[in-house]
Design a protein around this motif. Structure first.
Motif, mmCIF file in Angstrom:
data_model
loop_
_atom_site.group_PDB
_atom_site.id
_atom_site.type_symbol
_atom_site.label_atom_id
_atom_site.label_comp_id
_atom_site.label_asym_id
_atom_site.label_seq_id
_atom_site.Cartn_x
_atom_site.Cartn_y
_atom_site.Cartn_z
ATOM 1 N N ASP A 89 0.643 -0.842 0.016
ATOM 2 C CA ASP A 89 -0.056 0.282 -0.144
ATOM 3 C C ASP A 89 0.943 1.385 0.147
ATOM 4 N N GLU A 90 0.574 2.665 0.125
ATOM 5 C CA GLU A 90 0.978 3.278 0.054
ATOM 6 C C GLU A 90 2.018 3.970 0.930
ATOM 7 N N ALA A 91 1.577 3.682 2.223
ATOM 8 C CA ALA A 91 2.296 3.789 3.419
ATOM 9 C C ALA A 91 4.178 3.149 2.992
ATOM 10 N N VAL A 92 3.971 2.205 2.477
ATOM 11 C CA VAL A 92 5.798 1.353 2.295
ATOM 12 C C VAL A 92 5.751 2.194 1.561
ATOM 13 N N SER A 93 5.639 2.362 0.186
ATOM 14 C CA SER A 93 5.620 3.807 -0.528
ATOM 15 C C SER A 93 6.546 4.762 -0.415
ATOM 16 N N VAL A 94 5.426 5.048 0.822
ATOM 17 C CA VAL A 94 5.944 6.362 1.211
ATOM 18 C C VAL A 94 7.676 6.476 1.542
ATOM 19 N N GLN A 95 7.286 5.465 2.648
ATOM 20 C CA GLN A 95 8.771 4.959 3.648
ATOM 21 C C GLN A 95 9.493 4.924 2.889
ATOM 22 N N ALA A 96 9.227 4.483 1.469
ATOM 23 C CA ALA A 96 10.541 3.458 0.249
ATOM 24 C C ALA A 96 11.151 5.102 -0.279
ATOM 25 N N ALA A 97 10.013 5.829 -0.342
ATOM 26 C CA ALA A 97 10.862 7.228 -0.901
ATOM 27 C C ALA A 97 11.722 8.240 -0.037
ATOM 28 N N ALA A 98 11.579 7.738 1.906
ATOM 29 C CA ALA A 98 12.028 8.619 3.084
ATOM 30 C C ALA A 98 13.064 7.734 2.488
ATOM 31 N N LEU A 99 13.548 6.273 2.128
ATOM 32 C CA LEU A 99 14.530 6.252 2.376
ATOM 33 C C LEU A 99 15.762 5.855 1.252
ATOM 34 N N CYS A 100 14.787 6.734 0.246
ATOM 35 C CA CYS A 100 15.118 6.671 -1.172
ATOM 36 C C CYS A 100 16.219 8.429 -1.017
ATOM 37 N N ARG A 101 15.302 8.770 -0.467
ATOM 38 C CA ARG A 101 16.376 10.026 0.359
ATOM 39 C C ARG A 101 17.607 10.641 1.249
ATOM 40 N N ILE A 102 17.056 9.644 2.323
ATOM 41 C CA ILE A 102 18.115 9.590 2.893
ATOM 42 C C ILE A 102 19.365 8.515 2.346
ATOM 43 N N ARG A 103 19.481 8.005 1.616
ATOM 44 C CA ARG A 103 20.556 6.824 1.039
ATOM 45 C C ARG A 103 21.110 8.076 -0.546
ATOM 46 N N ARG A 104 20.194 9.115 -0.883
ATOM 47 C CA ARG A 104 20.741 9.941 -2.033
ATOM 48 C C ARG A 104 20.725 9.627 -2.990
ATOM 49 N N ILE A 105 19.624 9.054 -3.073
ATOM 50 C CA ILE A 105 19.041 8.424 -3.954
ATOM 51 C C ILE A 105 18.218 9.971 -5.190
ATOM 52 N N ASN A 106 18.827 9.787 -6.122
ATOM 53 C CA ASN A 106 17.318 10.906 -6.389
ATOM 54 C C ASN A 106 16.385 11.052 -7.197
ATOM 55 N N LEU A 107 15.341 10.849 -7.027
ATOM 56 C CA LEU A 107 13.940 10.311 -7.491
ATOM 57 C C LEU A 107 13.394 11.368 -8.437
ATOM 58 N N ASN A 108 14.543 12.239 -8.936
ATOM 59 C CA ASN A 108 14.208 13.644 -9.636
ATOM 60 C C ASN A 108 14.267 13.240 -11.125
ATOM 61 N N THR A 109 15.663 11.941 -11.385
ATOM 62 C CA THR A 109 16.037 11.447 -12.670
ATOM 63 C C THR A 109 15.583 11.189 -13.380
ATOM 64 N N PRO A 110 15.588 10.592 -14.988
ATOM 65 C CA PRO A 110 14.590 10.390 -15.433
ATOM 66 C C PRO A 110 13.722 9.130 -15.406
ATOM 67 N N ALA A 111 15.245 8.038 -15.156
ATOM 68 C CA ALA A 111 14.708 7.203 -15.019
ATOM 69 C C ALA A 111 13.750 6.700 -14.073
ATOM 70 N N PHE A 112 13.899 7.400 -12.990
ATOM 71 C CA PHE A 112 12.392 7.407 -11.511
ATOM 72 C C PHE A 112 11.786 7.567 -11.874
ATOM 73 N N ARG A 113 11.302 9.256 -12.529
ATOM 74 C CA ARG A 113 10.375 9.676 -12.935
ATOM 75 C C ARG A 113 8.923 8.944 -13.781
ATOM 76 N N ARG A 114 9.798 7.780 -14.540
ATOM 77 C CA ARG A 114 8.999 7.215 -15.381
ATOM 78 C C ARG A 114 8.635 5.557 -14.830
ATOM 79 N N ALA A 115 9.385 5.654 -14.353
ATOM 80 C CA ALA A 115 9.149 3.901 -13.367
ATOM 81 C C ALA A 115 7.695 4.708 -12.305
ATOM 82 N N ILE A 116 8.043 5.850 -11.467
ATOM 83 C CA ILE A 116 7.274 6.230 -11.059
ATOM 84 C C ILE A 116 5.799 6.872 -11.664
#
Length: 173
Positions: free
Chosen positions: A118-145
Motif C-alpha cells: 500500500d501507499e504507506a510502504v511507498s512513502v517509507q521507500a521514498a524517504a529511504l531513497c532520500r536518506i540514501r541520496r538516491i535522486n527521485l527526480n532522474t528521468p529513469a525514476f520519474r518514468r518508473a513512478i
C-alpha cells in the motif's frame, strides 16, 4: 497503515439497562479482505462534543475559526495484521527497506518490489531513497513512478509533495 478503508455511522440512541452502569453506543462487526502484506489497523470514533456544564470541551488555545464546534474522538491501539503470513509483523518501514535492498536502488526494480503493497510502504521507500541520496527526480525514476501501480505512485508523490510544501508561518506578535 493510515488509509481509511471503511466508514460506518453510529446511531445516536443508547441502549442498556438504566442504573446498571452499561451503555452501548454501538456494536459493529466489520469484515475486510485479508491484505497481501502486513498492515496495522485502528478504529476511530468521532462525534459531537459535549456542551453541557458537567463536561465541557474547552476551545483550543489557537482556534482557526469563530464558529468552532466541539468534537470528541477516541481510537483503539494499533492492531497488527500478519497479512503475508510470515509469522511476524513487518512494518511499512521494514517492507520498504527490504524492497529497496532487493532492488539495489534501480527504479524499475524498486517499483516492481513495491507493487502489491500500500501507499504507506511507498512513502517509507521514498524517504529511504532520500536518506540514501538516491535522486527521485532522474528521468529513469520519474518514468518508473509514472508507470507504477496507483499505491506506489501515490506514495512517492505524497512524499515529494510533503517536501515542497512550505512550513506554516507563525505570527509571534
Amino acid at each position: 497503515n493510515g488509509q481509511r478503508i471503511v466508514t460506518r455511522p453510529i446511531a445516536g440512541e443508547q441502549s442498556g439497562e438504566k442504573g446498571k452502569g452499561k451503555v452501548v453506543k454501538a456494536d459493529l462487526t466489520l469484515r475486510i479482505p485479508r491484505p497481501a502484506h502486513d498492515v496495522w489497523l485502528v478504529a476511530i470514533a468521532s462525534g459531537p462534543g459535549i456542551d453541557a456544564p458537567y463536561w465541557p470541551i474547552p476551545r483550543p488555545y489557537q482556534p482557526n475559526r469563530a464558529d468552532w464546534e466541539p468534537r470528541v474522538i477516541g481510537s483503539t491501539n494499533p492492531i497488527r495484521v500478519d497479512g503475508n503470513r510470515s509469522g511476524k509483523y513487518e512494518s511499512p518501514l521494514d517492507l520498504a527497506m527490504r524492497a529497496l535492498e532487493r532492488s539495489g536502488g534501480d527504479p524499475a526494480r524498486l517499483v516492481s518490489e513495491l507493487a502489491g503493497n500500500d501507499e504507506a510502504v511507498s512513502v517509507q521507500a521514498a524517504a529511504l531513497c532520500r536518506i540514501r541520496r538516491i535522486n527521485l527526480n532522474t528521468p529513469a525514476f520519474r518514468r518508473a513512478i509514472d508507470e507504477a501501480p496507483q499505491a506506489v505512485r501515490h506514495g512517492f508523490v505524497s512524499y515529494q509533495n510533503m517536501l515542497v510544501t512550505p512550513a506554516p508561518v507563525v505570527d509571534t506578535k
